[in-house]
Design an enzyme around this catalytic site. Structure first.
Site, PDB file in Angstrom:
ATOM      1  N   LYS A 165      46.857  26.977  58.316  1.00  0.00           N
ATOM      2  CA  LYS A 165      47.182  27.168  59.979  1.00  0.00           C
ATOM      3  C   LYS A 165      48.501  28.116  59.784  1.00  0.00           C
ATOM      4  O   LYS A 165      48.531  29.150  60.947  1.00  0.00           O
ATOM      5  CB  LYS A 165      47.386  26.062  60.637  1.00  0.00           C
ATOM      6  CG  LYS A 165      46.007  25.660  61.181  1.00  0.00           C
ATOM      7  CD  LYS A 165      45.999  24.267  61.713  1.00  0.00           C
ATOM      8  CE  LYS A 165      46.162  23.002  60.947  1.00  0.00           C
ATOM      9  NZ  LYS A 165      46.482  21.943  61.615  1.00  0.00           N
ATOM     10  N   ARG A 171      40.445  20.515  48.330  1.00  0.00           N
ATOM     11  CA  ARG A 171      40.422  21.349  49.621  1.00  0.00           C
ATOM     12  C   ARG A 171      39.471  22.620  49.227  1.00  0.00           C
ATOM     13  O   ARG A 171      39.388  23.235  48.057  1.00  0.00           O
ATOM     14  CB  ARG A 171      41.779  21.627  50.025  1.00  0.00           C
ATOM     15  CG  ARG A 171      42.533  22.529  49.008  1.00  0.00           C
ATOM     16  CD  ARG A 171      44.229  22.634  49.620  1.00  0.00           C
ATOM     17  NE  ARG A 171      44.190  23.454  50.707  1.00  0.00           N
ATOM     18  CZ  ARG A 171      44.804  23.081  51.887  1.00  0.00           C
ATOM     19  NH1 ARG A 171      45.006  21.831  51.957  1.00  0.00           N
ATOM     20  NH2 ARG A 171      44.825  24.023  53.072  1.00  0.00           N
ATOM     21  N   GLU A 218      46.226  18.141  62.930  1.00  0.00           N
ATOM     22  CA  GLU A 218      47.555  18.303  63.652  1.00  0.00           C
ATOM     23  C   GLU A 218      47.271  19.428  64.416  1.00  0.00           C
ATOM     24  O   GLU A 218      46.750  20.451  64.212  1.00  0.00           O
ATOM     25  CB  GLU A 218      48.583  18.572  62.581  1.00  0.00           C
ATOM     26  CG  GLU A 218      49.870  18.702  63.336  1.00  0.00           C
ATOM     27  CD  GLU A 218      50.936  18.920  62.335  1.00  0.00           C
ATOM     28  OE1 GLU A 218      50.884  19.154  61.235  1.00  0.00           O
ATOM     29  OE2 GLU A 218      52.101  19.037  62.955  1.00  0.00           O
TER      30      GLU A 218
HETATM   31  P1  ATP Z   1      46.709  23.548  57.332  1.00  0.00           P
HETATM   32  O1  ATP Z   1      47.541  23.858  56.110  1.00  0.00           O
HETATM   33  O2  ATP Z   1      45.738  24.532  57.295  1.00  0.00           O
HETATM   34  O3  ATP Z   1      47.505  23.397  58.296  1.00  0.00           O
HETATM   35  P2  ATP Z   1      46.379  20.728  57.057  1.00  0.00           P
HETATM   36  O4  ATP Z   1      46.164  20.189  56.109  1.00  0.00           O
HETATM   37  O5  ATP Z   1      47.777  20.981  57.402  1.00  0.00           O
HETATM   38  O6  ATP Z   1      45.986  22.464  56.838  1.00  0.00           O
HETATM   39  P3  ATP Z   1      45.484  19.279  59.254  1.00  0.00           P
HETATM   40  O7  ATP Z   1      45.257  19.542  60.573  1.00  0.00           O
HETATM   41  O8  ATP Z   1      46.590  18.532  58.645  1.00  0.00           O
HETATM   42  O9  ATP Z   1      45.847  20.558  58.526  1.00  0.00           O
HETATM   43  O10 ATP Z   1      44.252  18.833  58.514  1.00  0.00           O
HETATM   44  C1  ATP Z   1      43.380  18.069  59.104  1.00  0.00           C
HETATM   45  C2  ATP Z   1      42.327  17.658  57.832  1.00  0.00           C
HETATM   46  O11 ATP Z   1      41.547  18.600  57.411  1.00  0.00           O
HETATM   47  C3  ATP Z   1      43.085  16.958  56.906  1.00  0.00           C
HETATM   48  O12 ATP Z   1      42.426  15.828  56.436  1.00  0.00           O
HETATM   49  C4  ATP Z   1      43.176  17.839  55.694  1.00  0.00           C
HETATM   50  O13 ATP Z   1      43.025  17.364  54.498  1.00  0.00           O
HETATM   51  C5  ATP Z   1      41.750  18.553  55.900  1.00  0.00           C
HETATM   52  N1  ATP Z   1      42.099  20.033  55.531  1.00  0.00           N
HETATM   53  C6  ATP Z   1      42.772  20.834  55.726  1.00  0.00           C
HETATM   54  N2  ATP Z   1      42.478  22.155  54.919  1.00  0.00           N
HETATM   55  C7  ATP Z   1      41.395  21.993  54.296  1.00  0.00           C
HETATM   56  C8  ATP Z   1      40.618  22.839  53.391  1.00  0.00           C
HETATM   57  N3  ATP Z   1      41.212  23.926  52.971  1.00  0.00           N
HETATM   58  N4  ATP Z   1      39.773  22.066  52.702  1.00  0.00           N
HETATM   59  C9  ATP Z   1      39.158  20.752  52.958  1.00  0.00           C
HETATM   60  N5  ATP Z   1      40.054  19.998  54.044  1.00  0.00           N
HETATM   61  C10 ATP Z   1      40.994  20.658  54.456  1.00  0.00           C
HETATM   62 MG    MG Z   2      49.397  20.414  58.044  1.00  0.00          MG
END
Ligand code: ATP
Ligand code: MG
Length: 558
Positions: free
Chosen positions: A269, A259, A33
């Site tokens: 983020k 994760r 995102e």
């Molecule tokens: P954040 O909480 O940091 O915003 P998010 O999962 O909301 O992370 P996205 O942009 O939706 O962020 O993530 C893109 C991809 O990265 C998703 O498939 C998510 O599962 C993966 N991802 C995010 N954080 C991690 C992590 N700590 N370890 C492994 N994969 C991750």
């Molecule tokens: Mg997210």
């Protein structure tokens, strides 16, 4: 390519699908995102998705999940592409945006309405929450749940037209308000949002939710294996329900992995944005940040991050990885690849009394003892030098083998020198050492009499040295698990940045290219920082030479 053999549960699944013929050709996707910069957790997902596509001869798409315009920005879309490319991955023609599918998603929503599987609800957000029930109590049906498909269609079109204010209505799937899985209690598919979108501008007044965009985008793109983190496991029944009830071209399968959590680090983020906004760091790419851009600026090579992602592996249960492992990966790679240079961070002046005034000579120095092809360079030597302040002690204890009054040491690649006198200022601080050198030890070789020394010091020639600012970093947090309490600020390490000015570097370092990490002999790995100007060269310390990870391993073995 057979580095897939050891594998992990995801690779096992993919291999089995290929063997069984249920998958013809692997298609994965990385679906960020665009609401912030990527961090090392995302690198795990990127290395997995692009990695398996590569290993099994498939493709990996980069798809932006841009369904929440209130939080998204072009800046993030650009930075994410830069970071994925820098990590060494290529999506070819497959740059996609969920927003490219808004029209298709709208049609599919209408399809659900027509088949009696979605309805427009007028309840407020608070009411919807109250009706949803809890983990132990079933929810209640909304009074609007039994609207006719015709009425629902008309209301949904009006939502799209912008006839209602934000929050007035939502489109919900009609599944089961008493389901044990709360995600199936008539989840919201669309909400009204009068916000311009970075890509579609003002064309939409409604936006799909994650759950009505993600699986649908996967299906449109022909994704075979949709890999996400464990928190989406509870969404999988909804992922499947929606695809089962839509005329989708295919039904991708979702698999979840743990994760990445890293000690002394927060990987979210939202929280990283807070660090930027509260001024705890200087931007998303501050070298203390666990963002890809921060690690890049810190001098961690992309290959070290890929190696790290491989070593941590994939599991189905959450755990926390030591930050020291990431540093270990960087150190191990840099030891093989980094050019060696000499730099003095805390300079102490040395005058070689028997070296002729006004003269200098060039000495040969090896660029990388681990890599013969890196060759050698010339380093200037002259009467006045700098050595590291803590390489001298006026009254050295037993195990201190470096310089002291009357002691002889080797200056690397140069000569044996003996300290004759330490000069002090009025307050008793040592400001200069008077030494002599042995001309018969040129190149740092033992003299004909076979005399040996116990220490070899790095040094730079004062007249030729390049002065620079060097920034030393420590963990951003004092806690291994920061943010566990209420206030992030309580866990901030006040000493995470130390700035050294007037460091003295050998001349070759003035031309170190941006993006290259070098070893300062005996000190660690350093890289030029983008804050450098012609008048003020700035270097970052990437990692020191001391390997904390190796120590952790050793202790574990005991
Ligand atoms: P954040 O909480 O940091 O915003 P998010 O999962 O909301 O992370 P996205 O942009 O939706 O962020 O993530 C893109 C991809 O990265 C998703 O498939 C998510 O599962 C993966 N991802 C995010 N954080 C991690 C992590 N700590 N370890 C492994 N994969 C991750
Ligand atoms: Mg997210």
């Amino acid at each position: 390519m057979n580095d897939t053999e050891g594998g992990d549960f995801i690779r096992d699944i993919i291999r089995a699908d290929l063997d069984a013929g249920t998958t013809q050709s692997v298609v994965t996707r990385f679906p960020p995102e665009p609401n912030g910069y990527l961090h090392i957790g995302h690198a795990k997902s990127i290395c997995l998705n692009f990695g398996v596509a590569d290993e099994f001869g498939g493709v990996c798409h980069l798809r932006f999940d841009d369904t929440n315009p209130a939080k998204e920005d072009i800046e993030y879309i650009d930075s994410i592409q830069e970071d994925v490319r820098w990590l060494g991955f290529d999506w070819g023609d497959h740059l996609h945006f969920a927003s490219d599918y808004f029209e298709q998603l709208f049609d599919w929503a209408c399809h659900l309405i027509e088949s009696g599987k979605a309805y427009v609800d007028d309840l407020s957000a608070d009411e919807i929450r109250a009706y949803r029930g809890t983990l132990t109590e079933p929810g209640k049906n909304s009074p609007h749940r039994e609207r006719s498909p015709e009425e629902n269609l008309e209301l949904f079109r009006k939502m799209r037209n912008g006839d209602f204010p934000d929050g007035a209505r939502v489109l919900r799937a009609k599944i089961d308000m008493s389901s044990g899985n709360i995600n199936l209690r008539d989840p919201i598919l669309y909400r009204i949002l009068h916000v311009a979108h970075p890509r579609t501008g003002d064309s939409w007044n409604i936006y799909p939710n994650y759950d009505f965009a993600h699986g649908q985008s996967d299906a449109i793109e022909g994704v075979t294996h949709s890999l996400c983190t464990l928190e989406f496991a509870d969404h999988r029944p909804l992922y499947d329900w929606l695809l089962d009830n839509l005329p989708a071209p295919c039904h991708p399968r979702q698999y979840e992995f743990a994760r990445l959590n890293l000690t002394y680090t927060m990987l979210s983020k939202r929280r990283l944005m807070q660090l930027v906004q509260d001024g705890h760091v200087n931007g998303w790419n501050d070298p203390r940040m666990p963002t890809i851009s921060g690690l890049r600026r810190r001098g961690i090579p992309a290959a070290a991050i890929r190696d790290f992602a491989q070593r941590i592996g994939l599991t189905k249960s959450d755990s926390t990885v030591e930050y020291a492992l990431l540093e270990h990966c960087a150190r191990e790679l840099l030891n093989k690849t980094a050019l060696r240079r000499m730099a003095v961070l805390q300079p102490l002046k040395v005058v070689i009394e028997n070296y002729p005034e006004g003269e200098s000579e060039m000495l040969d120095a090896v660029n990388n003892p681990e890599d013969e092809t890196a060759g050698s360079r010339q380093v200037p030597f002259s009467r006045e030098l700098y050595i590291e302040r803590d390489d001298f002690m006026e009254d050295p204890p037993k195990k201190f083998f470096r310089l002291g009054p009357g002691r002889e040491v080797r200056l690397r690649y140069a000569y044996f020198v003996t300290c004759r006198e330490a000069i002090k200022d009025d307050s008793g601080n040592i400001v200069e050492l008077r030494c002599t050198y042995d001309p018969e030890t040129r190149g740092g070789n033992s003299p004909p009499d076979g005399r040996k020394v116990k220490a070899t010091l790095h040094w730079v020639s004062a007249a030729h040295a390049q002065s620079a600012e060097v920034r030393l970093y420590d963990h951003l947090f004092t806690s291994e698990n920061p943010g566990a309490g209420d206030n992030i600020a309580d866990d901030i390490n006040a000493d995470s940045l130390e700035i050294l000015r007037d460091c003295q570097l050998e001349p070759a370092l003035a031309d170190a290219p941006m993006g290259e990490t070098l070893q300062y002999e005996r000190l660690g790995y350093f890289c030029p920082d983008s804050d450098s100007t012609p008048d003020n060269l700035v270097f970052n310390r990437t990692v020191g030479l001391r390997d904390v990870w190796a120590k952790i391993q050793k202790q574990a073995a005991k």
